[in-house]
Enzyme design. Structure first.
Site, PDB file in Angstrom:
ATOM      1  CE  LYS A 192      -2.191   3.123   2.272  1.00  0.00           C
ATOM      2  NZ  LYS A 192      -1.669   4.526   2.154  1.00  0.00           N
ATOM      3  N   GLY A 244       6.395   4.061   9.044  1.00  0.00           N
ATOM      4  CA  GLY A 244       5.889   5.025   9.164  1.00  0.00           C
ATOM      5  C   GLY A 244       5.812   5.797  10.514  1.00  0.00           C
ATOM      6  CB  SER A 245       3.612   8.307  12.150  1.00  0.00           C
ATOM      7  OG  SER A 245       2.424   7.727  12.014  1.00  0.00           O
ATOM      8  N   GLY A 249       1.836   2.957  13.567  1.00  0.00           N
ATOM      9  CA  GLY A 249       2.462   1.754  13.757  1.00  0.00           C
ATOM     10  C   GLY A 249       1.654   0.799  14.861  1.00  0.00           C
ATOM     11  CD  GLU A 266      12.796  -0.683  10.575  1.00  0.00           C
ATOM     12  OE1 GLU A 266      13.243   0.552  11.631  1.00  0.00           O
ATOM     13  OE2 GLU A 266      13.386  -1.651  10.498  1.00  0.00           O
ATOM     14  CB  CYS A 301      12.793   7.990  10.388  1.00  0.00           C
ATOM     15  SG  CYS A 301      13.662   7.140   9.083  1.00  0.00           S
ATOM     16  CD  GLU A 403       9.216  11.347  13.253  1.00  0.00           C
ATOM     17  OE1 GLU A 403       8.152  11.071  13.414  1.00  0.00           O
ATOM     18  OE2 GLU A 403      10.293  10.771  12.609  1.00  0.00           O
TER      19      GLU A 403
HETATM   20  P1  NAD Z   1       2.190   7.846   8.314  1.00  0.00           P
HETATM   21  O1  NAD Z   1       2.184   6.824   9.599  1.00  0.00           O
HETATM   22  O2  NAD Z   1       1.326   8.808   8.587  1.00  0.00           O
HETATM   23  O3  NAD Z   1       1.843   6.924   7.021  1.00  0.00           O
HETATM   24  C1  NAD Z   1       2.604   5.924   6.590  1.00  0.00           C
HETATM   25  C2  NAD Z   1       1.732   4.897   5.785  1.00  0.00           C
HETATM   26  O4  NAD Z   1       0.795   4.297   6.733  1.00  0.00           O
HETATM   27  C3  NAD Z   1       1.082   5.622   4.760  1.00  0.00           C
HETATM   28  O5  NAD Z   1       0.912   4.837   3.603  1.00  0.00           O
HETATM   29  C4  NAD Z   1      -0.254   5.973   5.052  1.00  0.00           C
HETATM   30  O6  NAD Z   1      -1.216   5.887   4.244  1.00  0.00           O
HETATM   31  C5  NAD Z   1      -0.488   4.613   6.054  1.00  0.00           C
HETATM   32  N1  NAD Z   1      -1.582   4.766   7.137  1.00  0.00           N
HETATM   33  C6  NAD Z   1      -1.871   5.946   7.714  1.00  0.00           C
HETATM   34  N2  NAD Z   1      -2.832   5.637   8.586  1.00  0.00           N
HETATM   35  C7  NAD Z   1      -3.161   4.239   8.541  1.00  0.00           C
HETATM   36  C8  NAD Z   1      -4.158   3.396   9.363  1.00  0.00           C
HETATM   37  N3  NAD Z   1      -5.023   3.910  10.156  1.00  0.00           N
HETATM   38  N4  NAD Z   1      -4.081   2.091   8.803  1.00  0.00           N
HETATM   39  C9  NAD Z   1      -3.223   1.663   7.727  1.00  0.00           C
HETATM   40  N5  NAD Z   1      -2.176   2.456   7.288  1.00  0.00           N
HETATM   41  C10 NAD Z   1      -2.351   3.788   7.591  1.00  0.00           C
HETATM   42  O7  NAD Z   1       3.497   8.228   7.913  1.00  0.00           O
HETATM   43  P2  NAD Z   1       4.102   9.308   6.727  1.00  0.00           P
HETATM   44  O8  NAD Z   1       3.753  10.518   7.467  1.00  0.00           O
HETATM   45  O9  NAD Z   1       3.843   8.844   5.548  1.00  0.00           O
HETATM   46  O10 NAD Z   1       5.698   9.104   7.191  1.00  0.00           O
HETATM   47  C11 NAD Z   1       6.546   9.858   8.080  1.00  0.00           C
HETATM   48  C12 NAD Z   1       6.722   8.973   9.470  1.00  0.00           C
HETATM   49  O11 NAD Z   1       7.432   7.829   8.984  1.00  0.00           O
HETATM   50  C13 NAD Z   1       7.824   9.616  10.095  1.00  0.00           C
HETATM   51  O12 NAD Z   1       7.137   9.260  11.641  1.00  0.00           O
HETATM   52  C14 NAD Z   1       8.875   8.844  10.179  1.00  0.00           C
HETATM   53  O13 NAD Z   1       9.995   8.738  11.078  1.00  0.00           O
HETATM   54  C15 NAD Z   1       8.623   7.532   9.641  1.00  0.00           C
HETATM   55  N6  NAD Z   1       9.493   6.735   8.850  1.00  0.00           N
HETATM   56  C16 NAD Z   1      10.176   5.953   9.603  1.00  0.00           C
HETATM   57  C17 NAD Z   1      11.230   5.211   8.783  1.00  0.00           C
HETATM   58  C18 NAD Z   1      12.254   4.060   9.565  1.00  0.00           C
HETATM   59  O14 NAD Z   1      12.924   3.539   8.670  1.00  0.00           O
HETATM   60  N7  NAD Z   1      12.249   4.077  10.996  1.00  0.00           N
HETATM   61  C19 NAD Z   1      11.432   5.608   7.376  1.00  0.00           C
HETATM   62  C20 NAD Z   1      10.790   6.580   7.012  1.00  0.00           C
HETATM   63  C21 NAD Z   1       9.681   7.069   7.648  1.00  0.00           C
END
Ligand code: NAD
Length: 504
Positions: A192, A244-245, A249, A266, A301, A403
């Site tokens: 996704k 993601g966030s 997560g 992650e 991140c 963050e």
């Molecule tokens: P996000 O968590 O908002 O979204 C990430 C993904 O999750 C997107 O595809 C989004 O559509 C999906 N998503 C959102 N809500 C969801 C739900 N309720 N159910 C299922 N899927 C859902 O994060 P973002 O804004 O896209 O990315 C930024 C975040 O990602 C930051 O916190 C960053 O630190 C983190 N990040 C971590 C790493 C790592 O390797 N540790 C790498 C890159 C980004």
């Protein structure tokens, strides 16, 4: 805008590619129309122009993609592992051949500079695919000494259909870190993509799919909860991997809790980058600026967004860092000279600005450089922001604890090593950390006591293939990027004991 002579890239080919990818999902082996008619606009952040629309998928599209992956699983998983690796390596070559268009596609949708960010991201993704392709022969179990006539061994098997949910900030690199180990290990996958960056990943997935049995890799787009949730909850999905966030997560873990399937997470970071008074400042000052990942507007991140500096050298380091930050070239991401591009969206800019404006409520806090959005006369958007350094903020303030995910770092003073460790570990996050020192004992003490998954001394390098990566505390669960992570997180093991029935 700070600027030298512009060298603008012609992004016509990438724009045409964005149009071709519009309104498509990758399911069952090819780009097809989605079940849904709803769409999401994909925006080029610096100009706010719509470059494509993609399906706003829901549960029906998630189910169709999972069914395609489930159908492909028996075919793909039975191909010998080294042959799978060979096919993934071929796909890597093909992606490399298209590196420039893919980089431009990523720059179009993210606003990351083509020169300082997108091309490097693509090259790292190719390297990730090749690394996992190269270790495909290491997918094997163990034999265990047992009684004579008893064969006791373990297997190393694919898990089944994997669901991957990925973010927008390094989309292709993150994609490679999920699909390479998942596919090489013999799983099939449904990805996704993120709402704001669904295009470069879709083209990469399409390329990889062209080397694999139909349905081995599938990609759907849409809003998180509407499609990500039914995807990971689908009964045929046997593992979820998420980048993601922190908050999402946690939700992903909750969604799959009933199925008791493995989850890799992650997540975010608020990483300390610590400068000791004995550091080589000629390395440390550029090191803390580079560690902030301004080249992707701090939307990383791993950004070293808490710059901890020992009192004795505080003014010198801050002055040096501000000078370097002020010299960074901010502007059109398609200009070869640009070092810092555009923030991903107005929503993200508003969030960043709310952190910066909290400075006025903190007595003594200062914005040392940057701070406000900037316009570029050649571009209508308002999503540029100069690298920003803030200091004199108490460490319990949101500026030091949350963050920000933008080009904003805080400088924090400390007295001695114990004080540095105390402040550095005063965080819910534990993704990455670095220290700059010439003293080996200090470096080793730091490595032993810092609570972070990735610890560096006298450098602040980014994640890459073959270097284990993953956070502690709320920064994540599980590791990525290595053979060990593939074996731990993308395979399952069974124990077999065969008694030959020998009679002595
Ligand atoms: P996000 O968590 O908002 O979204 C990430 C993904 O999750 C997107 O595809 C989004 O559509 C999906 N998503 C959102 N809500 C969801 C739900 N309720 N159910 C299922 N899927 C859902 O994060 P973002 O804004 O896209 O990315 C930024 C975040 O990602 C930051 O916190 C960053 O630190 C983190 N990040 C971590 C790493 C790592 O390797 N540790 C790498 C890159 C980004």
């Amino acid at each position: 805008m700070s600027g030298t002579q512009k060298r603008l890239i012609d992004s016509a080919a990438a724009r045409a590619e964005a149009k071709r990818l519009s309104n498509k999902v990758l399911v069952g082996g090819s780009l097809v129309a989605a079940e849904t008619d709803a769409t999401i606009d994909v925006i080029h952040p610096p100009t706010m122009e719509v470059i494509a629309t993609v399906p706003r998928c829901g549960a029906a599209d998630a189910a169709r993609a999972v069914e395609a992956a489930a159908k492909a699983f028996p075919v793909w998983s039975r191909i010998p592992a080294r042959e799978r690796g060979r096919l993934i390596a071929q796909a890597a070559d093909r992606i490399e051949a298209e590196l420039e268009t893919l980089s431009q596609l990523q720059t179009l949708e993210t606003g990351h500079p083509i020169a300082s960010q997108s091309r490097g991201d693509m090259a790292t993704a190719v390297d990730m695919l090749r690394m996992f392709a190269g270790v495909s022969g290491e997918l094997k179990g163990e034999t265990v000494p047992d009684a004579q006539g008893v064969l006791h061994y373990t297997t190393c098997e694919p898990i089944g259909v994997i669901a991957a949910v990925i973010p927008w900030n390094g989309p292709v690199f993150t994609l490679s870190a999920k699909i390479a180990p998942a596919l090489v290990a013999g799983n099939t996958i449904v990805v996704k993509s993120a709402e704001t960056a669904p295009l470069a990943v879709l083209r990469c997935a399409e390329i990889i799919q062209s080397f694999l049995p139909p349905g081995a890799i599938n990609m759907i787009s849409g809003v998180g909860e509407e499609v990500g949730k039914p995807l990971v909850q689908h009964p045929a999905v046997r593992k979820a991997t998420f980048t993601g966030s922190v908050n999402v997560g946690k939700l992903i873990s909750q969604y799959v809790a009933d199925k008791l399937i493995p989850v890799t997470l992650e997540l975010g970071g608020k990483n300390p980058n610590i400068v000791m008074a004995d550091a080589d400042l000629a390395l440390a000052i550029p090191g803390v600026v580079a560690g902030m990942r301004f080249m992707r507007q701090g939307q990383s991140c791993i950004a070293g967004s808490r710059i901890l500096i020992q009192e004795r050298i505080y003014d010198e380091v801050v002055e040096g860092a501000v000078k370097l930050m002020n010299a960074l070239v901010v502007g059109n991401p398609f200009d070869e000279n640009t070092e810092v591009g555009a923030i991903i969206s107005q929503k993200q800019m508003d969030r960043i600005q709310s952190f910066v404006s909290s400075v006025k409520d903190i007595p003594g806090a200062r914005v040392l450089c940057g701070g406000s959005p900037e316009a570029d006369s050649s571009m209508p958007g308002r999503l540029f922001m100069r690298p920003t350094l803030i200091d004199n903020v108490p460490h319990d303030a949101p500026l030091c604890q949350e963050e920000i995910f933008g080009p904003v770092a805080v400088a924090v003073r400390f007295t001695d090593f114990e004080d540095a460790i105390r402040i550095a570990n005063d965080s819910v996050f534990g993704l990455a950390a670095a220290m700059w020192t010439r003293d080996l004992g200090t470096a080793m003490q730091f490595a032993a006591r810092i609570e972070a998954g990735l610890v560096q001394v006298n450098q602040y390098a980014g994640p890459r293939a073959n270097v284990s990566y993953g956070g502690l505390k709320v920064s994540g669960l599980g590791k990525e990027y290595t053979l060990q992570s593939m074996l731990n997180h993308f395979t399952r093991s069974r124990t077999i004991q065969i008694n030959a029935g020998l009679r002595s």
